[in-house]
Design an enzyme around this catalytic site. Structure first.
Site, short mmCIF file in Angstrom:
data_model
loop_
_atom_site.label_atom_id
_atom_site.label_comp_id
_atom_site.label_asym_id
_atom_site.label_seq_id
_atom_site.Cartn_x
_atom_site.Cartn_y
_atom_site.Cartn_z
N GLY A 14 0.81 -1.23 0.00
CA GLY A 14 0.00 0.00 0.00
C GLY A 14 0.84 1.27 0.00
N ALA A 15 2.19 1.13 0.01
CA ALA A 15 3.06 2.32 0.04
C ALA A 15 3.03 3.06 -1.30
CB ALA A 15 4.48 1.91 0.38
N GLY A 16 2.68 2.35 -2.33
CA GLY A 16 2.59 3.01 -3.66
C GLY A 16 3.63 2.51 -4.65
N LYS A 17 4.19 1.32 -4.42
CA LYS A 17 5.23 0.77 -5.32
C LYS A 17 4.67 0.59 -6.73
CE LYS A 17 5.79 -2.96 -2.85
NZ LYS A 17 4.84 -2.74 -1.75
N THR A 19 2.06 1.81 -8.10
CA THR A 19 1.64 3.08 -8.74
C THR A 19 2.84 3.78 -9.36
OG1 THR A 19 0.00 3.22 -6.97
CG2 THR A 19 0.35 5.21 -8.29
N ARG A 44 -6.87 -9.65 -9.09
CA ARG A 44 -7.85 -8.63 -8.70
C ARG A 44 -8.55 -8.14 -9.97
NH1 ARG A 44 -3.18 -5.66 -5.46
NH2 ARG A 44 -3.18 -6.96 -3.59
N ARG A 137 -8.14 1.17 -1.51
CA ARG A 137 -7.85 0.35 -2.70
C ARG A 137 -8.89 -0.76 -2.88
NH1 ARG A 137 -1.95 -2.41 -3.32
NH2 ARG A 137 -2.94 -4.07 -2.12
N ARG A 148 -1.35 -7.45 6.27
CA ARG A 148 -0.49 -6.54 5.51
C ARG A 148 0.00 -5.40 6.40
NH1 ARG A 148 -1.06 -6.80 -0.61
NH2 ARG A 148 -1.89 -8.89 -0.87
N ASN A 171 6.61 8.25 0.15
CA ASN A 171 5.56 8.57 -0.84
C ASN A 171 4.38 9.26 -0.15
OD1 ASN A 171 3.73 8.68 -2.91
ND2 ASN A 171 3.27 6.47 -2.90
N ASP A 172 4.55 10.58 0.01
CA ASP A 172 3.45 11.36 0.58
C ASP A 172 2.68 11.97 -0.59
OD1 ASP A 172 1.79 12.91 2.05
OD2 ASP A 172 3.33 14.04 3.13
N1 ATP Z 1 1.05 9.47 -2.89
C1 ATP Z 1 -0.16 8.90 -2.86
N2 ATP Z 1 -1.19 9.61 -2.40
C2 ATP Z 1 -2.42 9.06 -2.35
N3 ATP Z 1 -2.70 7.80 -2.77
C3 ATP Z 1 -1.69 7.06 -3.19
C4 ATP Z 1 -0.37 7.58 -3.28
N4 ATP Z 1 0.41 6.59 -3.78
C5 ATP Z 1 -0.37 5.52 -4.02
N5 ATP Z 1 -1.64 5.79 -3.66
C6 ATP Z 1 -2.78 4.86 -3.71
O1 ATP Z 1 -2.54 3.93 -2.67
C7 ATP Z 1 -2.99 2.64 -3.03
C8 ATP Z 1 -1.84 1.64 -2.88
O2 ATP Z 1 -0.91 1.86 -3.83
P1 ATP Z 1 -0.17 0.67 -4.60
O3 ATP Z 1 -1.12 -0.36 -4.95
O4 ATP Z 1 0.63 1.29 -5.66
O5 ATP Z 1 0.75 0.18 -3.43
P2 ATP Z 1 1.74 -1.02 -3.42
O6 ATP Z 1 2.92 -0.56 -2.71
O7 ATP Z 1 1.98 -1.49 -4.78
O8 ATP Z 1 0.99 -2.09 -2.61
P3 ATP Z 1 1.14 -3.67 -2.68
O9 ATP Z 1 2.42 -3.98 -2.05
O10 ATP Z 1 0.00 -4.14 -1.89
O11 ATP Z 1 1.05 -4.07 -4.06
C9 ATP Z 1 -3.48 2.74 -4.43
O12 ATP Z 1 -4.91 2.80 -4.40
C10 ATP Z 1 -2.91 4.04 -4.94
O13 ATP Z 1 -3.73 4.65 -5.87
N1 LIG Z 2 9.34 -11.65 -2.52
C1 LIG Z 2 8.47 -11.30 -3.46
N2 LIG Z 2 7.51 -10.43 -3.18
C2 LIG Z 2 6.67 -10.08 -4.17
C3 LIG Z 2 6.76 -10.61 -5.43
N3 LIG Z 2 5.78 -10.09 -6.18
C4 LIG Z 2 5.10 -9.23 -5.39
N4 LIG Z 2 5.65 -9.21 -4.20
C5 LIG Z 2 5.24 -8.41 -3.06
O1 LIG Z 2 4.09 -8.97 -2.50
C6 LIG Z 2 3.35 -7.94 -1.88
C7 LIG Z 2 1.89 -8.08 -2.21
O2 LIG Z 2 1.62 -7.85 -3.49
P1 LIG Z 2 0.10 -7.70 -4.03
O3 LIG Z 2 0.26 -7.51 -5.49
O4 LIG Z 2 -0.56 -8.93 -3.67
O5 LIG Z 2 -0.46 -6.51 -3.36
C8 LIG Z 2 3.95 -6.65 -2.30
O6 LIG Z 2 4.67 -6.05 -1.28
C9 LIG Z 2 4.89 -7.00 -3.38
O7 LIG Z 2 6.03 -6.20 -3.39
C10 LIG Z 2 7.78 -11.54 -5.69
O8 LIG Z 2 7.96 -12.08 -6.79
N5 LIG Z 2 8.62 -11.88 -4.69
MG MG Z 3 1.64 -3.44 -5.61
#
Ligand code: ATP
Ligand SMILES: Nc1nc2c(ncn2[C@@H]2O[C@H](COP(=O)(O)O)[C@@H](O)[C@H]2O)c(=O)[nH]1
Ligand code: MG
Length: 830
Positions: A14-17, A19, A44, A137, A148, A171-172
Site C-alpha cells: 500500500g506504500a505506492g510501489k 503506482t 484482482r 484500494r 499486511r 511517498n506522501d
Molecule cells: N502518494 C499517494 N497519495 C495518495 N494515494 C496514493 C499515493 N500513492 C499511491 N496511492 C494509492 O494507494 C494505493 C496503494 O498503492 P499501490 O497499490 O501502488 O501500493 P503497493 O505498494 O503497490 O501495494 P502492494 O504492495 O500491496 O502491491 C493505491 O490505491 C494508490 O492509488
Molecule cells: N518476494 C516477493 N515479493 C513479491 C513478489 N511479487 C510481489 N511481491 C510483493 O508482494 C506484496 C503483495 O503484493 P500484491 O500484489 O498482492 O499486493 C507486495 O509487497 C509486493 O512487493 C515476488 O515475486 N517476490
Molecule cells: Mg503493488
C-alpha cells in the site's frame, strides 16, 4: 546475469510501489521493463495474467521453486510470491532495465544472488495513511488487511536499517515521490558534470522534451546510458525522381530488333527511308523505342536487387502486395492467413528463381561471351563495396557539409561550372598561323560504316536518348540517313541543337574525401550520334595530322607498356654508362578541362588541319550546355566554355594535337650519351643503324654528318649527309664547328656537335622529360624544366607541383636533392 543493472522496489503493501512503477514504465517505455512475478493469490479485477502476475496454483509454484526456476520466493499475507529467472531474462533480453517489485523477504534473498540491483524503498508517510490507502484500494478483506499492516510495521523498520537500501522515498505527495524516483534513476543535465551527451542542433531543441542519464546504467567504464525524449515529425522521404528510360538494352535481342525495325517502318508509313531532318527522325525513333521496348519504372537500380526476378515471382509479389493491403484494411483472421500464405509462397519462389538465375549465370560465365559479364560483375562488386553510389551530402568550398537537396545541387553546379569555364591567366598568343583553305571531300558511306563499327554498345545514352544500338539495328537504312545527315552538317558547319546538350555524371576518383567535389571526375553523357559524327571527323583528322612518335596516349598500336619500355631502354643505357639521369614526371592539373579553346584552334591549324574541319570542330564546341546528374537529382543547366569535352570520341585526339606542341616548342634537353658506330665500309653499319632507328624511333636518332663526296642517286641532302664543298667544310673545321673530321677515300667527312633529340615520353597529358647531367652541371636541365613549366602556364595548363615527381638515377654518387621543386616554384612565382 548479463544486461543493464536491475532496480528493486520494495516497501510496505500500500506504500505506492505499483503506482510509481507503472508511471515510470509508461514514461520511459523502451527503457524500463517490469519483471512479472508468479503468485498464488487470485487476480484482482482489472489485473491480467502474464502482465501483472503469472497466476499459478500453489502446487505448480512449489514445483517450480523445487526445480530451481526462481531467483527468490516468499510467503506474503497467506500467498506465495516469487521472481522467476525467466521473468528477469525476458526483460533483459529486450535490453531494458529490469524492475522488480518485491517484499522485504525478497530483498534479503536477492542480496544473496549476483543480480546486483539498485535497492529503492518506497515508504508511506505514516501507518495511518497506509491503512487509509489500503482500505481505499478495496482489494483486501479485514483479515488480509491486518496481515499486511502487520507486515508493514516490520518492513518500515527494515528500511531504516542502514545499508539495506540505496534510496528511501517517502511517498506522501505522489508527484514529488515520482520526481524523487526519477532523480534516483535518471539525471538531467546541469546538475553535475556529465561525460555522455546527446548533441542536437539548436533548431531542433524545441523537439526535445527530456534528456537524462540513467544513473545505474554503466555502458562502458565511466559512461552511462543517456535517454532522450524527442518528438519528431516523420515526413515521407521525397525521392529524387529518376527519369523513366527506354529499355534500349533490349535491342541486344534479335527478336526485339526485328520488331523495332518493323514498327519503325510502320510509323514511317511503310518506308525504310528515314526522314531527312534530325528532329523528325529522332522523335520517331524515340517514340517507337518506347512502344516496342517499354520504359523503366523510374526507380533507382539499387533500390532492390531484382535482376533474377521472373514473371512468376513478379506475379506472386504483386498478389502478396494486394493481400497485405486487404489485411491492412480489414484485419480478419482469414485475411491474415491469406497474406501469410502468400508471403511464404513468395519466399519459396524467390529462392527458386534466384537459384535458377545463379545457375544460369555461372554456366554463362564459363563461356567466352560470359567473360565480359565477369568483368562487369567484378566492377559492380567493387563499386557496391565502396558505398559511394549514393553520396547525398557534399561539402561546400569551405568544407561545410551541405545536406539539403537544393544546396547539394547548387554546389555541384557551382563546382563544375567553375571548373569548365575557368581559364588561367595567360598572355594571348600573338603569333599567327596560316589556315589551310582547301576543299574537303563529302562524307562517304564507308566512313560512316567504319565509325559505326568502332562505337561500343551498352553505353549510357545522352540527353537525346538515342543509343548507337538503334543505328546498328537499322543497318544500311541508318548508314544512308547518317551519311546524308553528316554531309549536311559538314556543309552547313552546324550540327543539330540537341547535340549541344550533355549530362555530367560525377564519378568518384576512388581517393580522398568522398564528400569533396574535387575528388570526382565529371563524365559527360553526350548524344551517341554526335559521337559518331566525331568519330568520322576524327578518322579524317588522323589522316592529315602527324603526331610525334613520343606520344603514346590515344595513338593506334601504342600502349602504356610501350612507353614504359622506351623509358626502360633509356635508363638501361644510362646505367650501362654509369651516368646521372633525371626524369621529370609531369602532372598537369585537370588538363582536359583547362585547354583553352583558342589554343586548340591554333594547334589544329598549326598541325595542318583544313579550315573546314577547324570550323566543324568549333561548331561542336559552340553553345555547349550541360547539367550535373547527382544522387539528389539534376542541377540547372550551365554553359561550358573552356576545355575539351570529357567522354567525347574526338577529344583524345584533339588533346594529342595540343600536347604535341610540347614537342615542338623546343624544349631542348641535354642529350644522352652518344653512340658511335664504326667499322670497315660494307660491314653493315648503315643497315644496322636503319634497323635500330626503325625499331626504336623515340630512343635513338641519327646525327647527320657532313661530306664533300657527291650524293649517290638514292641519297638525299640533309637526310643521309649534308653535302658541302671542300672549301665550306674546311672553313667550318678551321672555325671549330666540327667535333671530328677525317679524309676518307679522297673525300672529307665530319661531325658537328648537336644536342641530343628531346627525350620526352608522353602518355596523353602525362609527360616524362628525361635529361642527362654531365659534369655535375644541372644548369641546362634547370633551364629546361623552367621552360616546361612556363609553357604549361602559357597554355592554361596548371602544373600540379605535388604530383609532379622527379626521379634521379645516379649510379655514381648519392644526389642531395633534385632541383625540380625549386625550378617549378620559381616559374610559378611561389
Ligand atoms: N502518494 C499517494 N497519495 C495518495 N494515494 C496514493 C499515493 N500513492 C499511491 N496511492 C494509492 O494507494 C494505493 C496503494 O498503492 P499501490 O497499490 O501502488 O501500493 P503497493 O505498494 O503497490 O501495494 P502492494 O504492495 O500491496 O502491491 C493505491 O490505491 C494508490 O492509488
Ligand atoms: N518476494 C516477493 N515479493 C513479491 C513478489 N511479487 C510481489 N511481491 C510483493 O508482494 C506484496 C503483495 O503484493 P500484491 O500484489 O498482492 O499486493 C507486495 O509487497 C509486493 O512487493 C515476488 O515475486 N517476490
Ligand atoms: Mg503493488
Amino acid at each position: 546475469m548479463a544486461g543493464p543493472r536491475p532496480v528493486v522496489l520494495s516497501g510496505p503493501s500500500g506504500a505506492g510501489k505499483s503506482t510509481l512503477l507503472k508511471m515510470l514504465i509508461k514514461e520511459f517505455e523502451g527503457v524500463f521493463g517490469f519483471s512479472v512475478s508468479h503468485t498464488t493469490r487470485r487476480p484482482r479485477p482489472g489485473e491480467e495474467n502474464g502482465k501483472d502476475y503469472h497466476y499459478v496454483s500453489r502446487e505448480e509454484m512449489q514445483a517450480g521453486i523445487t526445480k530451481g526456476d526462481f531467483i527468490e520466493s516468499a510467503e506474503f499475507s497467506g500467498n506465495l510470491y516469487g521472481t522467476s529467472k525467466a521473468a528477469v531474462q525476458a526483460v533483459q533480453a529486450q535490453n531494458l532495465i529490469c524492475i522488480l517489485d518485491i517484499d522485504m523477504q525478497g530483498v534479503k534473498s536477492i542480496k544473496k544472488t549476483n543480480l546486483n540491483p539498485i535497492y529503492i524503498s518506497i515508504q508511506p508517510p505514516s501507518m495511518d495513511v497506509l491503512e487509509k490507502r489500503l482500505r481505499a484500494r478495496k482489494t483486501e478483506n479485514e483479515e488480509s488487511l491486518q496481515k499486511r499492516l502487520l507486515a508493514a510495521l516490520v518492513e518500515m523498520e527494515f528500511s531504516k536499517e542502514t545499508g539495506q537500501f540505496d534510496v528511501v522515498i517517502i511517498n506522501d505527495n505522489l508527484d514529488e515521490a515520482y520526481r524523487k524516483l526519477k532523480a534516483a534513476l535518471l539525471q538531467s543535465g546541469g546538475r553535475r558534470t556529465q561525460v555522455d551527451y546527446i548533441l542536437c542542433r539548436r533548431g531542433n531543441l524545441k523537439e526535445i522534451s527530456d534528456c537524462k542519464v540513467v544513473v545505474g546504467e554503466s555502458v562502458a567504464r565511466q559512461h552511462r546510458m543517456v535517454v532522450c525524449r524527442m518528438t519528431l515529425m516523420v515526413c515521407k522521404k521525397k525521392r529524387s525522381k529518376i527519369e523513366k528510360k527506354t529499355k534500349w538494352w533490349k535491342l541486344k535481342k534479335e527478336e526485339c530488333c526485328e520488331e523495332f525495325r518493323q514498327k519503325l517502318r510502320q510509323a514511317l508509313g511503310g518506308q525504310v527511308v528515314l526522314p531527312d531532318d534530325w528532329e523528325t527522325t529522332a522523335e520517331v525513333i524515340r517514340e517507337t523505342g518506347r512502344k516496342v521496348l517499354g520504359v523503366s519504372s523510374g526507380r533507382r537500380k539499387e533500390d532492390k536487387e531484382t535482376w533474377w526476378w521472373n514473371e512468376e515471382v513478379q506475379d506472386s509479389i504483386q498478389r502478396k502486395r494486394l493481400a497485405k493491403k486487404k489485411w491492412d484494411m480489414d484485419r480478419t483472421e482469414e485475411n491474415r492467413q491469406e497474406y501469410k500464405e502468400l508471403q511464404r509462397r513468395v519466399k519459396r519462389e524467390v529462392s527458386k528463381a534466384k537459384q535458377k538465375a545463379y545457375d544460369e549465370l555461372y554456366t554463362r560465365l564459363d563461356t567466352r561471351e560470359g567473360e565480359k559479364d565477369l568483368y562487369r560483375l567484378a566492377r559492380q562488386r567493387d563499386r557496391d563495396g565502396k558505398d559511394v553510389q549514393q553520396v547525398r551530402v557534399i561539402k561546400d568550398r569551405d568544407g561545410r557539409v551541405l545536406t539539403s537537396e537544393e544546396s547539394v545541387q547548387r554546389r555541384w553546379k557551382e563546382y563544375f561550372e567553375e571548373l569548365m569555364n575557368e581559364e588561367n591567366e595567360r598572355e594571348k598568343r600573338v603569333e599567327g598561323v596560316n589556315s589551310v583553305e582547301q576543299e574537303v571531300d563529302k562524307i562517304r558511306k564507308d566512313e560512316v560504316r567504319k565509325a559505326l563499327k568502332r562505337m561500343k554498345s551498352g553505353k549510357a545514352v545522352g540527353p537525346d536518348d538515342i543509343p548507337v544500338e538503334v543505328w546498328k539495328c537499322l543497318g544500311e537504312a541508318a548508314v544512308e540517313f547518317l551519311t546524308s545527315l553528316f554531309n549536311r552538317v559538314l556543309e552547313s558547319e552546324r550540327m543539330p541543337e540537341e547535340w549541344r546538350r550533355s549530362v555530367l555524371v560525377p564519378i568518384f576518383k576512388n581517393k580522398g574525401d568522398v564528400q569533396s567535389c574535387s575528388n570526382y571526375r565529371g563524365i559527360k553523357l553526350m548524344s551517341h550520334t554526335m559521337k559518331l559524327w566525331e568519330r568520322v571527323v576524327e578518322a579524317r583528322l588522323r589522316k592529315v595530322v602527324e603526331i610525334c612518335e613520343q606520344q603514346y596516349g590515344f595513338m593506334p598500336r601504342k600502349s602504356t607498356t610501350d612507353a614504359i619500355f622506351a623509358l626502360r631502354i633509356l635508363m638501361e643505357k644510362y646505367r650501362d654508362g654509369q651516368r646521372e639521369l633525371h626524369c621529370v614526371f609531369v602532372d598537369l592539373e585537370k588538363a582536359y578541362d583547362r585547354v583553352p579553346r583558342e589554343e586548340l584552334w591554333y594547334c589544329m591549324r598549326k598541325s595542318g588541319v583544313a579550315e573546314k574541319y577547324v570550323r566543324v570542330v568549333q561548331d561542336m564546341y559552340e553553345r555547349s550546355r550541360t547539367v550535373v546528374r547527382c544522387a539528389v537529382g539534376q542541377t540547372e543547366e550551365f554553359k561550358v566554355e573552356v576545355g575539351l569535352h570529357q567522354g567525347s570520341a574526338l577529344s583524345p585526339f584533339l588533346f594529342a594535337i595540343v600536347m604535341d606542341q610540347l614537342q615542338k616548342i623546343g624544349i631542348v634537353m641535354a642529350g644522352p650519351r652518344q653512340v658511335i658506330l664504326s667499322g670497315p665500309s660494307g660491314a653493315g653499319k648503315s643497315t644496322l643503324l636503319e634497323m635500330l632507328l626503325k625499331e626504336f624511333p623515340d630512343v635513338f636518332s641519327y646525327i647527320i654528318s657532313y661530306t664533300t663526296r657527291e650524293p649517290r642517286p638514292w641519297e638525299e641532302n640533309g637526310k643521309d649527309y649534308h653535302y658541302v664543298s671542300r672549301e665550306e667544310m674546311q672553313a667550318g673545321i678551321t672555325k671549330g664547328d666540327f667535333i671530328e673530321s677525317a679524309e676518307y677515300s679522297g673525300n672529307m667527312y665530319g661531325t658537328r656537335p648537336v644536342h641530343g633529340s628531346n627525350t620526352i615520353i608522353k602518355l596523353a597529358d602525362d609527360t616524362t622529360a628525361i635529361a642527362f647531367i654531365s659534369d655535375n652541371d644541372e644548369s641546362e636541365y634547370r633551364e629546361e624544366v623552367k621552360n616546361l613549366a612556363a609553357w604549361c602556364a602559357d597554355n592554361n595548363l596548371l602544373l600540379n607541383t605535388i604530383n609532379t615527381k622527379e626521379l634521379i638515377v645516379n649510379l655514381r654518387k648519392k644526389s642531395d636533392k633534385g632541383i625540380l621543386g625549386e625550378a617549378l616554384c620559381q616559374t610559378a612565382g611561389q
